[in-house]
Design an enzyme around this catalytic site. Structure first.
Site, PDB file in Angstrom:
ATOM      1  N   GLU A   1      78.320  59.589   6.675  1.00 13.72           N
ATOM      2  CA  GLU A   1      79.129  60.788   6.922  1.00 13.72           C
ATOM      3  C   GLU A   1      80.436  60.728   6.130  1.00 13.72           C
ATOM      4  O   GLU A   1      80.878  61.736   5.570  1.00 13.72           O
ATOM      5  CB  GLU A   1      79.439  60.909   8.420  1.00 13.72           C
ATOM      6  CG  GLU A   1      78.230  61.303   9.248  1.00 13.72           C
ATOM      7  CD  GLU A   1      78.466  61.254  10.744  1.00 13.72           C
ATOM      8  OE1 GLU A   1      77.743  61.939  11.472  1.00 13.72           O
ATOM      9  OE2 GLU A   1      79.367  60.527  11.195  1.00 13.72           O
TER      10      GLU A   1
ATOM     11  N   THR B   1      75.538  68.363  17.741  1.00 12.87           N
ATOM     12  CA  THR B   1      76.164  69.621  17.311  1.00 12.87           C
ATOM     13  C   THR B   1      75.720  69.968  15.890  1.00 12.87           C
ATOM     14  O   THR B   1      75.368  71.119  15.602  1.00 12.87           O
ATOM     15  CB  THR B   1      77.695  69.526  17.395  1.00 12.87           C
ATOM     16  OG1 THR B   1      78.061  68.831  18.580  1.00 12.87           O
ATOM     17  CG2 THR B   1      78.333  70.899  17.387  1.00 12.87           C
TER      18      THR B   1
ATOM     19  N   GLY C   1      81.348  58.939  14.666  1.00 12.78           N
ATOM     20  CA  GLY C   1      80.499  57.748  14.580  1.00 12.78           C
ATOM     21  C   GLY C   1      79.862  57.307  15.869  1.00 12.78           C
ATOM     22  O   GLY C   1      79.175  56.284  15.891  1.00 12.78           O
TER      23      GLY C   1
ATOM     24  N   ALA D   1      82.012  65.884  15.550  1.00 10.03           N
ATOM     25  CA  ALA D   1      83.043  64.842  15.726  1.00 10.03           C
ATOM     26  C   ALA D   1      83.083  64.468  17.204  1.00 10.03           C
ATOM     27  O   ALA D   1      82.622  65.228  18.065  1.00 10.03           O
ATOM     28  CB  ALA D   1      84.404  65.352  15.271  1.00 10.03           C
ATOM     29  N   ASP D   2      83.639  63.301  17.468  1.00 12.52           N
ATOM     30  CA  ASP D   2      83.794  62.856  18.862  1.00 12.52           C
ATOM     31  C   ASP D   2      85.158  63.262  19.413  1.00 12.52           C
ATOM     32  O   ASP D   2      85.279  63.589  20.589  1.00 12.52           O
ATOM     33  CB  ASP D   2      83.615  61.340  18.927  1.00 12.52           C
ATOM     34  CG  ASP D   2      82.255  60.939  18.407  1.00 12.52           C
ATOM     35  OD1 ASP D   2      81.251  61.410  18.974  1.00 12.52           O
ATOM     36  OD2 ASP D   2      82.188  60.221  17.396  1.00 12.52           O
TER      37      ASP D   2
HETATM   38  C1  5RP Z   1      77.639  60.712  14.331  1.00 14.11           C
HETATM   39  C2  5RP Z   1      78.855  61.537  14.535  1.00 14.11           C
HETATM   40  C3  5RP Z   1      78.695  62.782  15.323  1.00 14.11           C
HETATM   41  O1  5RP Z   1      79.062  63.857  14.539  1.00 14.11           O
HETATM   42  C4  5RP Z   1      79.574  62.687  16.536  1.00 14.11           C
HETATM   43  O2  5RP Z   1      79.215  61.507  17.246  1.00 14.11           O
HETATM   44  C5  5RP Z   1      79.409  63.902  17.448  1.00 14.11           C
HETATM   45  O3  5RP Z   1      78.120  63.911  17.965  1.00 14.11           O
HETATM   46  P1  5RP Z   1      77.619  65.070  18.930  1.00 14.11           P
HETATM   47  O4  5RP Z   1      77.671  66.342  18.170  1.00 14.11           O
HETATM   48  O5  5RP Z   1      76.222  64.651  19.299  1.00 14.11           O
HETATM   49  O6  5RP Z   1      78.537  65.082  20.128  1.00 14.11           O
HETATM   50  O7  5RP Z   1      79.927  61.251  14.083  1.00 14.11           O
HETATM   51  O8  5RP Z   1      77.940  59.539  13.622  1.00 14.11           O
END
Ligand code: 5RP
Length: 236
Positions: A113, A38, A105, A92-93
Site C-alpha cells: 500500500e 472498505t 496496515g 485506513a484504520d
Molecule cells: C490494510 C489497510 C486497510 O486499508 C485498513 O486496515 C482498513 O481496513 P478496513 O477497510 O477493512 O477497515 O491498511 O493493510
C-alpha cells in the site's frame, strides 16, 4: 459470517464513502486499488463501472485485491508496467482530522500500500466515521512490518521507542505472514502518539523494519461515510 446491526451500519458507511470516491475515476486512468473491507467496496464500484464501459487499469495493493479485481473484470497491472499511478483509493484504520495523516496496515497490506501510494499523483482515503481521530494512535497500534529473521531483536529495539510490540498472529494462531513474506509487530503506546513525524523517522532507522503503517502526507482527500451521508476532507 453474518454481521450484527452496528456492523451492517458501518459497512453501509464504508460502501457510500467508497462509491463517492469512485466517482473521481475517469477513462484512461491508472488506479491504485487499496486493500481491506472498505477498499473492497471501491473495487466493487469500479467493477460495475468497468462493466458499463469505463476503461482503467488497476494496480492492486495485495493478492486479495488482485483476485477480487480479476474476478470483477477490472484489467490489472503492476508498477513495472505502470510506474506512475494517477489516483490511489484505499482504506485506513485511523485518519487524523487536522493533517489527514493515517495509520494503515491492520489488514496486513501496508508495504505494498505504501509503495503504491508513493507512486501515486493523488491518494483518496475511504473510511467510515469511526476511523476519524484527533491524534493518531488513539485507538489503533502502529503495524510494523519486519523481517522474520531475528524479529525478537527488532521487537527489543521497538521497545526502546517506548512502545509495546506484539507479534501478529493469523486466525490459526500462527505468526501472520504478509504478501511480501514478512511478519508484523503491532506497536502500541499507552497514549496517542505525541509526534508521528518523529516516530516515522525513528521506525525507519530500526534495522529489521521493512516498513510501518504511519502514512504521513500521502492523503489528498478523505471520504468519510456516516449516518448523514459522505463528508469530504481535503488537504490544503
Ligand atoms: C490494510 C489497510 C486497510 O486499508 C485498513 O486496515 C482498513 O481496513 P478496513 O477497510 O477493512 O477497515 O491498511 O493493510
Amino acid at each position: 459470517m453474518s454481521m450484527s446491526a452496528p456492523e451492517i451500519a458501518t459497512d453501509q458507511w464504508k460502501r457510500i464513502a467508497a462509491q463517492k470516491a469512485a466517482e473521481d475515476v475517469v477513462d484512461g486512468m491508472v488506479v491504485g486499488l487499496g486493500s481491506g473491507t472498505t477498499a473492497a467496496h471501491l473495487v466493487e464500484a469500479l467493477g460495475q463501472r468497468v462493466r458499463q464501459g469505463l476503461r482503467i487499469i488497476g494496480v492492486p495493493t495485495s493478492e486479495q485485491t488482485a483476485a477480487h479485481a480479476r474476478q470483477l473484470g477490472i484489467p490489472i497491472s503492476d508498477l513495472g508496467e505502470h510506474p506512475s499511478i494517477d489516483l490511489t483509493i484505499d482504506g485506513a484504520d485511523e485518519v487524523e482530522t487536522r493533517t489527514l495523516d493515517l495509520i494503515k496496515g491492520h489488514g496486513g497490506a501496508l508495504l505494498r500500500e505504501k509503495i503504491v501510494a508513493a507512486a501515486s499523483r493523488a491518494m483518496s482515503i475511504v473510511v467510515d466515521e469511526t476511523k476519524i481521530v484527533e491524534r493518531l494512535g488513539s485507538h489503533f497500534a502502529v503495524p510494523v512490518e519486519v523481517v522474520p529473521f531475528g524479529w525478537q531483536t527488532t521487537a527489543a529495539r521497538l521497545r526502546e521507542l517506548k512502545g509495546e510490540p506484539q507479534l501478529r498472529l493469523d486466525a490459526d494462531g500462527r505468526p501472520f505472514v504478509s504478501d511480501g513474506g514478512h511478519s508484523i509487530l503491532d506497536l502500541s503506546f499507552r497514549a496517542p502518539i505525541r509526534s508521528a513525524a518523529e516516530l516515522d523517522l525513528a521506525l525507519n532507522s530500526v534495522v529489521g523494519v521493512v516498513e510501518h503503517g504511519l502514512f504521513l502526507g500521502f492523503a489528498s482527500k478523505v471520504f468519510i461515510g456516516g449516518p448523514n451521508g459522505v463528508k469530504l476532507l481535503t488537504r490544503s
